[in-house]
Motif scaffolding. Structure first.
Motif, mmCIF file in Angstrom:
data_model
loop_
_atom_site.group_PDB
_atom_site.id
_atom_site.type_symbol
_atom_site.label_atom_id
_atom_site.label_comp_id
_atom_site.label_asym_id
_atom_site.label_seq_id
_atom_site.Cartn_x
_atom_site.Cartn_y
_atom_site.Cartn_z
ATOM 1 N N PRO A 195 0.797 -1.225 0.000
ATOM 2 C CA PRO A 195 0.000 0.000 0.000
ATOM 3 C C PRO A 195 0.834 1.282 0.000
ATOM 4 N N TYR A 251 -6.963 2.823 -7.515
ATOM 5 C CA TYR A 251 -8.117 2.582 -6.658
ATOM 6 C C TYR A 251 -9.370 2.797 -7.495
ATOM 7 N N SER A 289 -4.189 4.903 0.503
ATOM 8 C CA SER A 289 -5.615 5.058 0.195
ATOM 9 C C SER A 289 -5.970 6.527 0.031
ATOM 10 N N SER A 315 -11.986 8.723 -0.146
ATOM 11 C CA SER A 315 -13.221 8.531 -0.899
ATOM 12 C C SER A 315 -13.039 8.979 -2.345
ATOM 13 N N GLU A 370 -16.920 4.884 -1.424
ATOM 14 C CA GLU A 370 -15.752 4.125 -0.982
ATOM 15 C C GLU A 370 -14.944 3.621 -2.177
ATOM 16 N N ARG A 387 -11.672 0.957 -3.533
ATOM 17 C CA ARG A 387 -10.919 -0.253 -3.210
ATOM 18 C C ARG A 387 -9.703 -0.305 -4.124
ATOM 19 N N HIS A 388 -8.614 -0.872 -3.594
ATOM 20 C CA HIS A 388 -7.426 -1.054 -4.416
ATOM 21 C C HIS A 388 -7.785 -2.062 -5.495
ATOM 22 N N THR A 420 -7.079 -5.776 -4.955
ATOM 23 C CA THR A 420 -7.727 -6.461 -3.836
ATOM 24 C C THR A 420 -8.850 -7.325 -4.388
#
Length: 184
Positions: free
Chosen positions: A145, A151, A165, A168, A175, A177-178, A181
């Motif tokens: 990370p 993202y 991260s 938002s 939200e 997300r990577h 992931t």
């Protein structure tokens, strides 16, 4: 393999008797206690006063026995059964070894709990094999990370490049997300 065991598959609707029951009474009980939507009855289980499995009698044996005989006279007292903690694989091997459509299940104190049916064991094995195949084909991707990554927004699909991260989504505020992931 599935984490299920005999207890998780037990059907407690098996027909039970005490040893003094007559063959005629046992047949009547089977006849009146089963409906069209219930599983086929293959066996009656003979329990002692403590609820422990004393013997088993097949419907075929009942039909060929004298009506006045007691179940103690016609039952098989050497019963093949499994403990509630038995694995699905162990149950499947025992079913295959003996060619039975079901097996009685007992607890650690030998109290009768019910039966486990071959079709339920097969279903559990198939479910376990499917889950294992899926788990072996899906691999987690490792990422750091602290390196720049992409993202993706759950809501609008916007993609943001950032180190760490970004919080938002700058487009809609949802939200992120990577992208490496896995989605569960």
């Amino acid at each position: 393999m599935s984490m299920q065991n005999a207890r998780s598959l037990v059907d407690d609707s098996a027909i039970t008797f005490d040893a003094a029951t007559t063959v005629e009474a046992a047949i009547d009980e089977i006849r009146t206690s089963t409906g069209d939507d219930e599983p086929t009855v293959y066996y009656g289980y003979v329990l002692d006063d403590s609820g422990r499995l004393e013997g088993v009698v097949s419907v075929r044996e009942l039909l060929n026995a004298e009506e006045a005989a007691s179940l103690a006279d016609v039952m098989q007292s050497d019963v093949v059964s499994v403990e509630e903690s038995a694995s699905i694989g162990d149950i499947a091997r025992k079913l295959a070894e003996h060619g039975f459509p079901l097996l009685p299940v007992h607890d650690a104190d030998a109290a009768f709990l019910g039966v486990v049916r071959a079709e339920d064991v097969l279903e559990a094995l198939e479910e376990g094999a499917s889950k294992a195949a899926l788990q072996s084909s899906v691999k987690d991707v490792q990422y750091d990370p602290s390196e720049e990554g992409q993202y993706e927004c759950f809501e609008c699909g916007a993609v943001v490049a950032a180190i760490g991260s970004p919080g938002s989504c700058p487009e809609c505020g949802s939200e992120l997300r990577h992208r490496r992931t896995t989605i569960e």
